[in-house]
Design an enzyme around this catalytic site. Structure first.
Site: not given
Ligand code: ZN
Length: 196
Positions: A81-84, A122, A150, A152
Site C-alpha cells: 500500500c502506498e500509504h504505509h 487496491q 491489508h 496496514c
Molecule cells: Zn495502508
C-alpha cells in the site's frame, strides 16, 4: 531496477531506518539486511519496469466463435500500500467478453503482477486491470474484482483481523444486469480464495 538513486544510497537509507527504530545496523543479524531489502525490491517493485502492453499478445485467429464470457478466478497477488508501504494481498477475479481478440489465459496473472508490484491502492489496481483490458483487447466488456487483506489494517491501526476489502471495476457489457449477474455468480462459486 533503473533508478536515479544508487544502490549504495538505497542501502544507506535502509540502515538509517534501522537506526531510527532503535536497532544497531552493525549487529550480525542485520549486517546484510540492507542488501537483502534492496534486492527484494527488484521483485516486489518490479512492476515499474514492466509495460502492460507487452502482456497483450492477442490471438485474432480462433476468436471468431468466442463471444462468451471468459473468467479467471482466484489469481493470487501481493502488493504494497502506498500509504504505509505495508503489504496487502489476496486474489483477483478477471473477466471479459471478447469482441475480435482473445488473450492467452496465462496472461491474466502477468497483467495482475504488472500493476500489483508497485506502491498501490487496491482500488487503482482494480481499475487499471479493467481499463487495460478495454484499451488493448477492445472487448465488449471487462471486469475485475479484487479481495484483499491489508497489513496496514491488520498489523496496526484499527486491527480488524481477517477483514477483507473488496473492490470492483466493471466496463462495457458488464454494466448491464445479465452479464454482471453472470460474472458475480461465477466468482461466488466455491472454492473460495486460498488462505495465505
Ligand atoms: Zn495502508
Amino acid at each position: 531496477m533503473s533508478s536515479p538513486v544508487s544502490v549504495e544510497d538505497a542501502k544507506a537509507a535502509v540502515r538509517t531506518l534501522l537506526e531510527y527504530i532503535g536497532e544497531d545496523p552493525s549487529r550480525e543479524g542485520l549486517r546484510e539486511t540492507p542488501d537483502r531489502v534492496i534486492r527484494s525490491f527488484a521483485e516486489i517493485y518490479g512492476g515499474y519496469n514492466r509495460d502492460p502492453t507487452s502482456v497483450f499478445k492477442t490471438f485474432r485467429d480462433g476468436s471468431e466463435r468466442v463471444d462468451e464470457m471468459v473468467v479467471q478466478r482466484n489469481i493470487p497477488f501481493f502488493s504494497n500500500c502506498e500509504h504505509h508501504m505495508l503489504p496487502f494481498f489476496g486474489v483477483a477475479h478477471i473477466a471479459y467478453v471478447p469482441d475480435e481478440e482473445i488473450i492467452g489465459l496465462s496472461k491474466f496473472a502477468r497483467l495482475v503482477e504488472v500493476f500489483a508490484r508497485r506502491l498501490q491502492v487496491q482500488e487503482r489496481i482494480t481499475t487499471q486491470i479493467a481499463d487495460s483490458l478495454m484499451q488493448h483487447l477492445k472487448p465488449k466488456g471487462a471486469a475485475c474484482v479484487i479481495e484483499a487483506s491489508h497489513l496496514c489494517m491488520v498489523q496496526r491501526g484499527v486491527k480488524k483481523h481477517l477483514s477483507d476489502t473488496t473492490t470492483s471495476a466493471l466496463r462495457g457489457v458488464f454494466l448491464e444486469g445479465p452479464t454482471r449477474s453472470e460474472f458475480l455468480r461465477f466468482i461466488q462459486q466455491m472454492p473460495r480464495r486460498p488462505v495465505f
